[in-house]
Design an enzyme around this catalytic site. Structure first.
Site, PDB file in Angstrom:
ATOM      1  N   CYS A  70      50.110  59.991 101.828  1.00 28.49           N
ATOM      2  CA  CYS A  70      51.256  60.094 100.924  1.00 28.49           C
ATOM      3  C   CYS A  70      52.424  60.690 101.700  1.00 28.49           C
ATOM      4  O   CYS A  70      52.280  61.753 102.311  1.00 28.49           O
ATOM      5  CB  CYS A  70      50.889  60.985  99.737  1.00 28.49           C
ATOM      6  SG  CYS A  70      52.270  61.383  98.630  1.00 28.49           S
ATOM      7  N   CYS A 177      57.174  54.595 101.441  1.00 28.37           N
ATOM      8  CA  CYS A 177      56.224  55.150 100.464  1.00 28.37           C
ATOM      9  C   CYS A 177      54.954  54.336 100.603  1.00 28.37           C
ATOM     10  O   CYS A 177      55.013  53.094 100.668  1.00 28.37           O
ATOM     11  CB  CYS A 177      56.789  55.053  99.049  1.00 28.37           C
ATOM     12  SG  CYS A 177      55.596  55.437  97.729  1.00 28.37           S
TER      13      CYS A 177
END
Length: 261
Positions: A70, A177
């Site tokens: 992440c 992302c």
């Protein structure tokens, strides 16, 4: 060999699939946080607390390495996680692939969450690795959430909205992302302009998987027997892959080649 990966949701699938392809014999532990997701709107302190709990749940399974799958958690929690777990468990973060993207000369667009777009962290990476290259930061409103829930109409709408903010002469897009890597083909189709050279997309999954093996002194062995197991932790509880994960090729790969734990 056992490798753990962590994220609030299914954004870790791209890196997990990359590890699985490089080492089909590696046992995998996926530590998610459905009780606390999404992490993006949380304060850095709160996010770090959630990330530490998810990392501790993974560490209890005694992995040889932990990948933070992440971008947001890497920005805010990586120092804490490394202080907590290293040197016993190497911790590998996920950084947007701005350096290799800029090496192509640009123009470059960086698709990222609204919180990351324009942040000192991302601006610092641009300054360090893309000096002299034309870079456009593109905020992708709602795209990570749409991917997380495999919400097809929302994915289509949010990809189209971000594509509309992307300059027509862009040759390279950084997927800033981890969720976006799951819909890379749709992003390519939306941004590719007729008459322009094929668009280049840069994700982080492959580089992160390779770095984890390097930290362990291991080599890729894609032809190894597919004997690696898959353990899924949901806010610390053992469970199964969330249903939306199976909407993506990466999730289906894990289900197909990982023996039940």
């Amino acid at each position: 060999m056992k490798i753990a990966l962590m994220d609030s949701g299914i954004g870790l699938l791209a890196a997990t699939a990359a590890v699985r392809r490089l080492r089909p014999d590696a046992d995998l532990v996926l530590s998610l946080d459905p009780d606390g997701m999404p992490w993006g709107p949380r304060t850095p302190e709160d996010l770090t607390r959630r990330a530490a709990a998810v990392a501790d749940a993974a560490a209890a399974h005694r992995p040889d390495a932990l990948i933070v799958g992440c971008n947001t958690a890497t920005v805010h929690a990586l120092p804490t996680l490394r202080a907590r777990l290293e040197p016993a468990i190497p911790v590998i973060g996920t950084v947007p692939a701005i350096k290799p993207a800029a090496a192509g000369g640009g123009p470059v667009a960086i698709w990222a969450t609204p919180a990351t777009t324009g942040s000192p962290y991302q601006r610092g990476l641009i300054q360090d690795f893309a000096d002299g290259v034309t870079v456009t930061e593109v905020p992708c409103f709602g795209l990570a959430e749409a991917v997380e829930h495999a919400d097809e109409p929302s994915i289509e709408a949010t990809v189209a909205a971000a594509a509309a903010l992307t300059p027509e002469d862009v040759t390279t897009v950084v997927l800033g992302c981890t969720h976006y890597e799951l819909v890379a083909d749709r992003i390519r189709t939306a941004v590719q302009r007729p008459g322009f050279p094929p668009l280049v997309l840069h994700g982080s999954a492959g580089a992160v998987a390779a770095q984890a093996l390097r930290r362990l002194g291991e080599q890729p062995a894609p032809a190894a027997p597919a004997t690696g197991t898959l353990t899924v932790l949901l806010s610390g509880r053992e469970g199964t892959l969330p249903e939306p994960a199976l909407a993506y090729a990466e999730g289906r790969l894990l289900q197909a080649v990982s023996p039940a734990q």
